[in-house]
Design an enzyme around this catalytic site. Sequence first.
Site, PDB file in Angstrom:
ATOM      1  N   HIS A   1      -5.973   2.125  -4.741  1.00  0.00           N
ATOM      2  CA  HIS A   1      -5.065   0.974  -4.703  1.00  0.00           C
ATOM      3  C   HIS A   1      -3.623   1.431  -4.458  1.00  0.00           C
ATOM      4  O   HIS A   1      -2.854   0.732  -3.812  1.00  0.00           O
ATOM      5  CB  HIS A   1      -5.191   0.179  -5.995  1.00  0.00           C
ATOM      6  CG  HIS A   1      -4.522  -1.155  -5.908  1.00  0.00           C
ATOM      7  ND1 HIS A   1      -4.918  -2.112  -4.997  1.00  0.00           N
ATOM      8  CD2 HIS A   1      -3.471  -1.671  -6.583  1.00  0.00           C
ATOM      9  CE1 HIS A   1      -4.139  -3.168  -5.129  1.00  0.00           C
ATOM     10  NE2 HIS A   1      -3.253  -2.928  -6.089  1.00  0.00           N
TER      11      HIS A   1
ATOM     12  N   ASP B   1       0.607  -7.947   2.809  1.00  0.00           N
ATOM     13  CA  ASP B   1       1.685  -7.995   1.816  1.00  0.00           C
ATOM     14  C   ASP B   1       2.613  -6.796   2.034  1.00  0.00           C
ATOM     15  O   ASP B   1       2.296  -5.885   2.805  1.00  0.00           O
ATOM     16  CB  ASP B   1       1.137  -8.017   0.371  1.00  0.00           C
ATOM     17  CG  ASP B   1       0.116  -6.914   0.122  1.00  0.00           C
ATOM     18  OD1 ASP B   1       0.306  -5.801   0.634  1.00  0.00           O
ATOM     19  OD2 ASP B   1      -0.880  -7.172  -0.577  1.00  0.00           O
TER      20      ASP B   1
ATOM     21  N   LYS C   1       3.636 -12.085   0.985  1.00  0.00           N
ATOM     22  CA  LYS C   1       2.745 -12.764   0.024  1.00  0.00           C
ATOM     23  C   LYS C   1       3.371 -12.755  -1.364  1.00  0.00           C
ATOM     24  O   LYS C   1       3.901 -11.745  -1.791  1.00  0.00           O
ATOM     25  CB  LYS C   1       1.403 -12.042  -0.011  1.00  0.00           C
ATOM     26  CG  LYS C   1       0.391 -12.618  -0.967  1.00  0.00           C
ATOM     27  CD  LYS C   1      -0.939 -11.886  -0.874  1.00  0.00           C
ATOM     28  CE  LYS C   1      -0.999 -10.667  -1.790  1.00  0.00           C
ATOM     29  NZ  LYS C   1      -2.325 -10.015  -1.759  1.00  0.00           N
TER      30      LYS C   1
HETATM   31  C1  R5P Z   1      -3.430  -6.794  -3.427  1.00  0.00           C
HETATM   32  O1  R5P Z   1      -2.510  -6.053  -3.712  1.00  0.00           O
HETATM   33  C2  R5P Z   1      -4.628  -6.309  -2.687  1.00  0.00           C
HETATM   34  O2  R5P Z   1      -4.242  -5.496  -1.611  1.00  0.00           O
HETATM   35  C3  R5P Z   1      -5.507  -7.448  -2.194  1.00  0.00           C
HETATM   36  O3  R5P Z   1      -4.805  -8.217  -1.238  1.00  0.00           O
HETATM   37  C4  R5P Z   1      -5.935  -8.349  -3.308  1.00  0.00           C
HETATM   38  O4  R5P Z   1      -6.440  -7.609  -4.392  1.00  0.00           O
HETATM   39  C5  R5P Z   1      -6.998  -9.315  -2.810  1.00  0.00           C
HETATM   40  O5  R5P Z   1      -7.339 -10.184  -3.848  1.00  0.00           O
HETATM   41  P1  R5P Z   1      -7.960 -11.623  -3.563  1.00  0.00           P
HETATM   42  O6  R5P Z   1      -9.098 -11.437  -2.597  1.00  0.00           O
HETATM   43  O7  R5P Z   1      -8.427 -12.075  -4.918  1.00  0.00           O
HETATM   44  O8  R5P Z   1      -6.872 -12.491  -3.026  1.00  0.00           O
END
Ligand code: R5P
Length: 320
Positions: free
Chosen positions: A130, A170, A193
Amino acid sequence: MKKIQLIAGKSHPELAEEIAKILKIPLTPVESRYFADGEIYIRIKEKVRGNDVYLIQSMCAPANDRLMETLIMIDALRRSSAGRINLICPYLCYSRQDRKAASREAITAKLVANLITKAGVDRLVTVDLHADQIQGFYDIPVDHFVGYPLFAKYLKDKKMLGNTVIVSPDIGGVKKADKMADMLGLKLAIIDKVRKVHDKAEVTHVVGEVEGKRAVIIDDVVSTGGSICIAAEILKKMGAKEVIACVTHGVLSGNPKELFDNSAVDQILLTNSIPIPEEKISKKMKIISLGPLLAKIIKRISRERSLGELFTWEDKSQAL
Ligand code: R5P
């Protein structure tokens, strides 16, 4: 050369079998069961003494069980005098908390690093952490691979690179999207985002040119699917003619299949870092296996060969 042994945890038998098949090495049998109270029992059923052991385990849901199972397996291997214990963990759990964002929070990524290292792992191989800096939480070698070269190769093979822009969903993902854009000689767009409510993304605006183009979103995780669907919607509103989402880890909490089927996203490319059950597979999904890449990584580590060549999309080394 030390003998290679492959051992699989319970999380992803298909991926472990695929790797074993490519390497033509059988999986070492493991007895793994639960005690009546939910505790995990592990016994490695063959000798591992002095060998180069590769434990294949993705720490996906149920994360707590998978983490504990991994630690117990490492402990069993260490106490059985395995020569070198390599953890092949395409998806590492508890990585979202890599710093204290608010007072009195835990840093779970560091806690997991401590647990894995203390249990006795010599090397960690993982994919799309991450946050890159999690590598530094480990005082052992960490080979951190990324998913975007696999997606880049797929798009190239399908001749889907013309009139295309790479999109970061993002601000945090800009570096990765920029690397993919660079690799492919494409332009970059960025979605701004915001998350006003926990687990719910909202988009404010897009930086960059997407009108009339194929927009390829690159992200590390899809969980509820909200981020991708909102991003696809705004990209289409801004004039993108097609939206492809490339995501390494299909966490797919709940079941976003219906959301995807009815969304503005045209195609979702995922890796199999996490097994995706049949009922969660949307008709828009295409799953790209990490098996061939992980098999090459294992072979190269065992031969003390460089892994650098495997970070590119143009895989010049067809041989293992
Ligand atoms: C966020 O920082 C991650 O990169 C993903 O965009 C996020 O975890 C996606 O989550 P979801 O599918 O629940 O919107």
